[in-house]
Design an enzyme around this catalytic site. Structure first.
Site, PDB file in Angstrom:
ATOM      1  N   GLY A  59       0.803  -1.217   0.000  1.00 16.63           N
ATOM      2  CA  GLY A  59       0.000   0.000   0.000  1.00 16.63           C
ATOM      3  C   GLY A  59       0.836   1.267   0.000  1.00 16.63           C
ATOM      4  O   GLY A  59       2.068   1.250   0.144  1.00 16.63           O
ATOM      5  N   HIS A  60       0.143   2.393  -0.133  1.00 19.12           N
ATOM      6  CA  HIS A  60       0.857   3.682  -0.211  1.00 19.12           C
ATOM      7  C   HIS A  60       1.552   4.014   1.105  1.00 19.12           C
ATOM      8  O   HIS A  60       1.085   3.724   2.190  1.00 19.12           O
ATOM      9  CB  HIS A  60      -0.078   4.818  -0.635  1.00 19.12           C
ATOM     10  CG  HIS A  60      -1.300   5.004   0.217  1.00 19.12           C
ATOM     11  ND1 HIS A  60      -2.381   5.717  -0.197  1.00 19.12           N
ATOM     12  CD2 HIS A  60      -1.621   4.565   1.451  1.00 19.12           C
ATOM     13  CE1 HIS A  60      -3.299   5.736   0.746  1.00 19.12           C
ATOM     14  NE2 HIS A  60      -2.847   5.031   1.753  1.00 19.12           N
ATOM     15  N   ASN A  61       2.735   4.611   0.952  1.00 17.47           N
ATOM     16  CA  ASN A  61       3.565   5.063   2.074  1.00 17.47           C
ATOM     17  C   ASN A  61       4.101   3.935   2.947  1.00 17.47           C
ATOM     18  O   ASN A  61       4.583   4.173   4.062  1.00 17.47           O
ATOM     19  CB  ASN A  61       2.812   6.077   2.946  1.00 17.47           C
ATOM     20  CG  ASN A  61       2.392   7.302   2.168  1.00 17.47           C
ATOM     21  OD1 ASN A  61       1.218   7.461   1.842  1.00 17.47           O
ATOM     22  ND2 ASN A  61       3.339   8.158   1.811  1.00 17.47           N
TER      23      ASN A  61
END
Length: 337
Positions: A236-238
C-alpha cells in the site's frame, strides 16, 4: 560448461573433502543426481537420500559428513552456496542488445548497452542505466529512473516518477507506482485523494509476478536494498520495507506500515495500516498483524484471532482442539452442583 570440485571450493570458500579434479557438470537433487552432478543437503528429512545419492559431490555442513559417501564441499550455509553454484551453470538469459523496431521511445538518451523489446513504451525524461533489459509490452512512465543492470520482464508497468536502483529484477505483471487507495468519505460518497508521492526502490530488489507497489499519497513508498517480494503481494501507499526483508505470496500490507530490516513474512499474511514492525521479525503464514511489534521473534495467528508469539500461539491452538471437551465438562459440573 563444467568446473572441477577444487575450482568450486576455492571460488566459494568451501572446505574440500575428496578429489579436487572431480568434474562437475550440473546441479541436481540428491535423489536424481548421477555422475558429474553436484547436490546439496540442508534438511534431515532427506538423510536417507544423502546416504544413497549417486551425485559426484554434495554441498553440506560438517555435521553431515559421516552420512555422505561421496565427495563433499563443506560450508556454513549449504543452501546459499548451492544457489551461487547454480548461478554458474544457469546464468540469467539476456536478450540481444538493441531497440526493437516497434518500441516507442520518447526519452532523449538511451545507452547503447540496453535491450528494448517489442512494443515497449518509454516516455519522456526516463533515465536508463547501463545494461538495462526491458522486455515486450512493458511501459515505463515519465521521469522514471532504472539503475544499471535492471531486468524488466514482459508486461510490466512502472508509472511516472518511480525510481529503481541497480540490479533489480521485476517480473511479469508487476505494477509499480499505481495510485494508492486514498478516498475521503463525504455525504455523497467518496472524494479521491491525489497520490502525489513516488515509489523509491533500492538496489538488488526482486519483485515477483503480479505484485503491486502503490505510490505514496504525499511522501514516498520505499523498498530498501535487497528486499525480495514473491508473487501477488499488495504494498500500500507510504509503506516502508527495510533492507533484506523477504515476503511470501498473497501478503497484503496496508498503507503507512513500516516493516523493519531482515524480516521474514510468510504467505497470506496481512497488516493493518499505520503500524511498525521492528527488525528481525518472523511472521508465520496467514497471520494478521493488527498492532505494532517492538520485539524481534516469531509471531503466529490465523482466522482473525489476535496474533501472538509462535510458542504461545501453538499452546493456544492445542487448547482450541479441546474446547468441545472442556465445554461438556463445565456443563456436567454445573449440572452436578
Amino acid at each position: 560448461m563444467s568446473f572441477t570440485l577444487g575450482e568450486l571450493a576455492v571460488k566459494f570458500g568451501c572446505e574440500l573433502r575428496g578429489d579436487p579434479a572431480q568434474q562437475i557438470n550440473s546441479i541436481a537433487t540428491l535423489s536424481s543426481a548421477s555422475a558429474g552432478d553436484i547436490s546439496f543437503f540442508t534438511n534431515k528429512k532427506y538423510l536417507s537420500e544423502l546416504r544413497l545419492t549417486q551425485a559426484s559431490a554434495v554441498i553440506l555442513k560438517r555435521d553431515a559428513l559421516d552420512s555422505c559417501a561421496v565427495d563433499a564441499l563443506v560450508c556454513a550455509n549449504p543452501y546459499a552456496t548451492y544457489a551461487r553454484i547454480a548461478q554458474l551453470f544457469h546464468p540469467p538469459q539476456r536478450a540481444p542488445i538493441g531497440v526493437h523496431a516497434t518500441a516507442v521511445i520518447l526519452a532523449s538518451h538511451i545507452p547503447d548497452s540496453v535491450c528494448i523489446g517489442p512494443n515497449v513504451v518509454i516516455e519522456e525524461n526516463v533515465q536508463l542505466g547501463e545494461n538495462v533489459s526491458i522486455a515486450a509490452n512493458s511501459f515505463i512512465g515519465k521521469n522514471v529512473t532504472l539503475g544499471n543492470n535492471c531486468t524488466i520482464a514482459p508486461n510490466v508497468t512502472i508509472q511516472h516518477g518511480s525510481m529503481l536502483g541497480s540490479d533489480c529484477i521485476i517480473h511479469s505483471g508487476v505494477v509499480i507506482g499505481g495510485d494508492g487507495f486514498g478516498q475521503a468519505p463525504d455525504v455523497d460518497g467518496f472524494v479521491k485523494i491525489p497520490q502525489i508521492g513516488n515509489v523509491l526502490i533500492g538496489n538488488s530488489v526482486e519483485i515477483g509476478a503480479n505484485t503491486t507497489v502503490d505510490r505514496g499519497t504525499l511522501e514516498d513508498t520505499v523498498i530498501e536494498n535487497g528486499v525480495k517480494l514473491d508473487n501477488l503481494i499488495q504494498i500500500g501507499h507510504n509503506v516502508r520495507i527495510g533492507e533484506h526483508t523477504v515476503i511470501a505470496a498473497c501478503t497484503g500490507i496496508s498503507g503507512s506500515t513500516t516493516i523493519g530490516k531482515r524480516c521474514m513474512i510468510g504467505g497470506r499474511a496481512g497488516f493493518v495500516g499505520h503500524i511498525e514492525i521492528c527488525d528481525d521479525v518472523i511472521i508465520n503464514s496467514s497471520t494478521v498483524i493488527t498492532s505494532s511489534i517492538t520485539e524481534k521473534g516469531v509471531y503466529s495467528g490465523a482466522g482473525g484471532f489476535t496474533f501472538a508469539g509462535a510458542k504461545e500461539w501453538m499452546r493456544n491452538v492445542a487448547q482450541f482442539k479441546r474446547l468441545n471437551e472442556l465445554a461438556k465438562r463445565i456443563k456436567k459440573l454445573e449440572k452436578d452442583k
